[in-house]
Write an enzyme that holds these catalytic residues in place. Structure first.
Site, PDB file in Angstrom:
ATOM      1  N   HIS A 158       0.823  -1.203   0.000  1.00 56.91           N
ATOM      2  CA  HIS A 158       0.000   0.000   0.000  1.00 56.91           C
ATOM      3  C   HIS A 158       0.857   1.253   0.000  1.00 56.91           C
ATOM      4  O   HIS A 158       2.061   1.206   0.237  1.00 56.91           O
ATOM      5  CB  HIS A 158      -1.000   0.028   1.165  1.00 56.91           C
TER       6      HIS A 158
ATOM      7  N   GLU B 166       7.236   0.555   5.419  1.00 56.28           N
ATOM      8  CA  GLU B 166       6.556  -0.444   6.238  1.00 56.28           C
ATOM      9  C   GLU B 166       6.711  -1.809   5.572  1.00 56.28           C
ATOM     10  O   GLU B 166       6.742  -1.908   4.344  1.00 56.28           O
ATOM     11  CB  GLU B 166       5.071  -0.055   6.326  1.00 56.28           C
TER      12      GLU B 166
ATOM     13  N   GLU C 257      -8.597   4.797   9.480  1.00 51.66           N
ATOM     14  CA  GLU C 257      -8.077   4.559   8.128  1.00 51.66           C
ATOM     15  C   GLU C 257      -9.111   3.941   7.210  1.00 51.66           C
ATOM     16  O   GLU C 257     -10.033   3.243   7.654  1.00 51.66           O
ATOM     17  CB  GLU C 257      -6.833   3.676   8.185  1.00 51.66           C
TER      18      GLU C 257
ATOM     19  N   GLN D 205      -3.953   3.548   1.413  1.00 47.69           N
ATOM     20  CA  GLN D 205      -4.374   3.596   2.820  1.00 47.69           C
ATOM     21  C   GLN D 205      -4.487   5.071   3.211  1.00 47.69           C
ATOM     22  O   GLN D 205      -3.464   5.754   3.338  1.00 47.69           O
ATOM     23  CB  GLN D 205      -3.334   2.891   3.696  1.00 47.69           C
TER      24      GLN D 205
ATOM     25  N   HIS E  11       3.862   7.200   4.023  1.00 48.55           N
ATOM     26  CA  HIS E  11       4.766   6.046   3.986  1.00 48.55           C
ATOM     27  C   HIS E  11       4.418   5.142   2.816  1.00 48.55           C
ATOM     28  O   HIS E  11       3.371   5.302   2.189  1.00 48.55           O
ATOM     29  CB  HIS E  11       4.705   5.255   5.308  1.00 48.55           C
TER      30      HIS E  11
END
Lengths: 146, 146
Positions: free
Chosen positions: B7, B134, B43, B60, B84
């Site tokens: 994502h 991530e 989210e 996201q 991110h």
């Protein structure tokens, strides 16, 4: 229809060092490199996965090749990091017209040349909740069906 | 092995408005919503495409639910934008250990709970050319073969 995350564009100061970071840390290999004189960038495409629309998702690592390029100015202000995101579509012309009609500023009158012979345009980040957003139609034939 | 772009995490001030922007502009629909109390975010996951490792790629969209969350602090400094990026892997524990062994700072001692029951960790952006990165293992079974 936008049918995939085509790439994440990441601006860096030193392309060779950044390519090496992604190879050494994650095992990602360079799929393609080129210089886009119009955009003022040297770039490396790292293919991460294939997608169910017949395309693929890449990381696009970008190093400016001249100080007046938009990426050079962005780096001077922000430092290294994610510069833009790109969605893939079978028809960048139709998508651009549709999105322009919704009041989002499309930065080019006509799509221009992007990585690997693709045709691209950009949407103004201030109209996209802060995200510089690119639309891409690959040079390879894409099916209009998702 | 990291086998997909899982994502792109985008921080926003108003989740409902941002969800509506992505729906109205691109036709992207909400696949899942949740509040992650530990991360201090509300989210929405928008599924963009499936990937050839059996997973998928999402946007996201993240709105902070408390002022001391890292996303709230990030928004106050940067404004809305890409917060991110996340790579999917069948084994976040093994990848975290491997990457930590290469000298990249991994922010959690053990992976924590992410979206949709996934297990996640983060890598320090200063060790990743400015990109908060991530690693994700989905709750659904993932094949270790790419």
């Amino acid at each position: 229809m936008l049918t995939r995350i085509d790439h994440i564009g990441i601006a860096c100061f030193d392309l060779a060092k950044t390519v090496e970071f992604y190879r050494a840390t994650y095992g990602f290999e360079v799929f393609h490199t080129e210089v886009n004189e119009e955009q003022g960038v040297r770039e490396a495409m790292l293919k991460i996965n294939s997608t169910d629309d017949g395309g693929a998702s890449y990381l696009q690592l970008l190093e400016p090749v001249r100080e007046d390029s938009t990426v050079a100015k962005w780096l001077a202000k922000n430092g290294e990091g994610v510069h833009h995101i790109a969605f893939g579509t079978a028809d960048v012309d139709a998508e651009s017209a549709d999105i322009r009609g919704k009041g989002v500023r499309v930065l080019y009158d006509e799509p221009r040349r992007g990585s690997m012979g693709s045709r691209i345009t950009f949407l103004h980040p201030k109209d996209c909740h802060g995200v510089l957003t690119e639309l891409v139609t690959s040079a390879t034939v894409e099916s209009p069906e998702h």
